[in-house]
Design a protein around this motif. Structure first.
Motif, mmCIF file in Angstrom:
data_model
loop_
_atom_site.group_PDB
_atom_site.id
_atom_site.type_symbol
_atom_site.label_atom_id
_atom_site.label_comp_id
_atom_site.label_asym_id
_atom_site.label_seq_id
_atom_site.Cartn_x
_atom_site.Cartn_y
_atom_site.Cartn_z
ATOM 1 N N TRP A 111 3.118 3.100 9.443
ATOM 2 C CA TRP A 111 3.696 4.447 9.386
ATOM 3 C C TRP A 111 4.359 4.682 8.036
ATOM 4 O O TRP A 111 4.150 5.713 7.387
ATOM 5 N N LEU A 112 5.165 3.713 7.597
ATOM 6 C CA LEU A 112 5.883 3.854 6.332
ATOM 7 C C LEU A 112 4.913 3.961 5.160
ATOM 8 O O LEU A 112 5.077 4.811 4.273
ATOM 9 N N ALA A 113 3.901 3.112 5.149
ATOM 10 C CA ALA A 113 2.935 3.147 4.055
ATOM 11 C C ALA A 113 2.168 4.462 4.035
ATOM 12 O O ALA A 113 1.919 5.037 2.958
ATOM 13 N N ALA A 156 -5.831 0.539 2.182
ATOM 14 C CA ALA A 156 -5.933 0.187 0.765
ATOM 15 C C ALA A 156 -7.378 0.163 0.300
ATOM 16 O O ALA A 156 -7.693 0.604 -0.817
ATOM 17 N N ASP A 157 -8.282 -0.330 1.132
ATOM 18 C CA ASP A 157 -9.694 -0.400 0.769
ATOM 19 C C ASP A 157 -10.325 0.981 0.661
ATOM 20 O O ASP A 157 -11.067 1.269 -0.285
ATOM 21 N N ARG A 158 -10.034 1.820 1.636
ATOM 22 C CA ARG A 158 -10.748 3.089 1.732
ATOM 23 C C ARG A 158 -10.085 4.219 0.951
ATOM 24 O O ARG A 158 -10.744 5.220 0.656
ATOM 25 N N LEU A 159 -8.814 4.070 0.647
ATOM 26 C CA LEU A 159 -8.073 5.124 -0.046
ATOM 27 C C LEU A 159 -7.411 4.539 -1.289
ATOM 28 O O LEU A 159 -6.182 4.450 -1.377
ATOM 29 N N PRO A 160 -8.198 4.116 -2.277
ATOM 30 C CA PRO A 160 -7.609 3.459 -3.459
ATOM 31 C C PRO A 160 -6.637 4.353 -4.213
ATOM 32 O O PRO A 160 -5.736 3.847 -4.883
ATOM 33 N N ALA A 161 -6.801 5.649 -4.111
ATOM 34 C CA ALA A 161 -5.886 6.552 -4.814
ATOM 35 C C ALA A 161 -4.460 6.453 -4.279
ATOM 36 O O ALA A 161 -3.502 6.828 -4.971
ATOM 37 N N ALA A 162 -4.301 5.944 -3.070
ATOM 38 C CA ALA A 162 -2.964 5.768 -2.495
ATOM 39 C C ALA A 162 -2.200 4.639 -3.164
ATOM 40 O O ALA A 162 -0.980 4.541 -3.006
ATOM 41 N N ARG A 163 -2.905 3.744 -3.866
ATOM 42 C CA ARG A 163 -2.297 2.643 -4.618
ATOM 43 C C ARG A 163 -1.375 1.792 -3.740
ATOM 44 O O ARG A 163 -0.222 1.510 -4.115
ATOM 45 N N LEU A 164 -1.883 1.369 -2.617
ATOM 46 C CA LEU A 164 -1.082 0.532 -1.722
ATOM 47 C C LEU A 164 -1.038 -0.925 -2.161
ATOM 48 O O LEU A 164 -0.234 -1.699 -1.634
ATOM 49 N N TRP A 165 -1.890 -1.313 -3.096
ATOM 50 C CA TRP A 165 -1.778 -2.594 -3.792
ATOM 51 C C TRP A 165 -1.772 -2.317 -5.288
ATOM 52 O O TRP A 165 -2.421 -1.373 -5.748
ATOM 53 N N ALA A 209 -2.563 -10.544 -5.539
ATOM 54 C CA ALA A 209 -2.715 -11.802 -4.803
ATOM 55 C C ALA A 209 -1.384 -12.275 -4.254
ATOM 56 O O ALA A 209 -1.287 -12.737 -3.101
ATOM 57 N N HIS A 210 -0.334 -12.176 -5.067
ATOM 58 C CA HIS A 210 0.998 -12.584 -4.611
ATOM 59 C C HIS A 210 1.444 -11.701 -3.450
ATOM 60 O O HIS A 210 1.993 -12.196 -2.453
ATOM 61 N N GLY A 211 1.200 -10.405 -3.570
ATOM 62 C CA GLY A 211 1.581 -9.492 -2.499
ATOM 63 C C GLY A 211 0.874 -9.800 -1.198
ATOM 64 O O GLY A 211 1.476 -9.763 -0.124
ATOM 65 N N ILE A 234 1.978 -2.544 0.046
ATOM 66 C CA ILE A 234 1.879 -3.067 1.405
ATOM 67 C C ILE A 234 2.921 -4.144 1.646
ATOM 68 O O ILE A 234 3.455 -4.269 2.769
ATOM 69 N N ALA A 235 3.245 -4.932 0.629
ATOM 70 C CA ALA A 235 4.269 -5.968 0.795
ATOM 71 C C ALA A 235 5.593 -5.355 1.252
ATOM 72 O O ALA A 235 6.269 -5.901 2.141
ATOM 73 N N ASP A 236 5.978 -4.232 0.690
ATOM 74 C CA ASP A 236 7.224 -3.576 1.095
ATOM 75 C C ASP A 236 7.130 -3.031 2.514
ATOM 76 O O ASP A 236 8.103 -3.098 3.269
ATOM 77 N N ALA A 237 5.978 -2.496 2.867
ATOM 78 C CA ALA A 237 5.794 -2.029 4.245
ATOM 79 C C ALA A 237 5.956 -3.175 5.229
ATOM 80 O O ALA A 237 6.554 -3.010 6.299
#
Length: 228
Positions: A23-25, A80-89, A97-99, A171-174
């Motif tokens: 939800w947050l992401a 993240a895979d399907r919506l790269p413009a969201a920049r979730l990684w 990789a660390h995330g 995503i790490a923060d989520a």
């Protein structure tokens, strides 16, 4: 390509830490989606409601058009895979990789913290639930946050930056947002458990001040009031 209708099936906002994560992401990414709600802690009725949305019998569930995706981390990675413009990684491969490693550690670990300090984002319960196993979990999380912030956050040097674990929100923060909520609720002594430089405290302030987090807490209060 137009994104198909998105519906996120979630549990009660005061309790459902796993629901908070996607939800947050999705809110932070500015995605338009509908919410469907399942009432938790209601025995067989809760189970039946969950099974109506997913064969796992658990929430959250993302309905992407006709497709069903369950499990918080699976939902986040799909977004993240399907919506790269969201920049979730982040774009940087090392940061990404660390995330993923710290997100997976959250997904699989910290059982004592989850069990003994369950999410309750509308109350303040200082000192409850603390024991040696929980203290060990908290110390590990403090160290994990400090390492991520030192490598990829504002302390990482020129070209890096941002107040979140990897610099910008990810995503790490989520994945760790419900931990921030728990620390706010149960008020463990973070300094005694390893936060001598205040990195964890500052990171908590970053997450709790997010408008999206504030919205979640306000809606959790309204839901709980409606149950009384």
């Amino acid at each position: 390509m137009q994104t198909p209708p998105l519906t996120l099936v979630i549990g009660n906002k005061n309790w459902s830490s796993w629901s908070l994560r996607p939800w947050l992401a999705m809110k932070k990414a500015g995605l338009a989606f509908e919410e469907a709600h399942v009432t938790l802690r209601d025995g067989a009725e809760t189970r039946a409601q969950c099974l109506a949305h997913s064969p796992s019998g658990k929430v959250p569930v993302l309905k992407w058009g006709e497709e069903t995706i369950w499990d918080s981390l699976a939902i986040l990675e799909t977004l993240a895979d399907r919506l790269p413009a969201a920049r979730l990684w982040p774009e940087d491969a090392q940061a990404r990789a660390h995330g993923r490693a710290i997100a997976a550690e959250m997904h699989a670990g910290f059982q004592a913290l989850r069990r003994d300090m369950p999410m309750d984002c509308i109350h303040h319960r200082p000192g409850e639930g603390m024991n040696d196993a929980v203290a060990a979990d908290i110390s590990r999380i403090i160290a994990l946050w400090a390492e991520a912030r030192g490598r990829f956050g504002e302390q990482a040097g020129e070209g890096q930056g941002g107040p979140f674990l990897l610099g910008a929100f990810s995503i790490a923060d989520a994945m760790y947002a419900p931990v921030v909520s728990r620390f706010a609720t149960y008020a463990p002594d973070l300094v005694a458990l390893g936060d001598r430089d205040g990195v964890a405290r500052v990171y908590m302030e970053t997450v709790t001040s997010m408008p999206e987090m504030r919205q979640w807490v306000l809606e959790a209060r309204a839901q709980m009031a409606a149950l009384d």
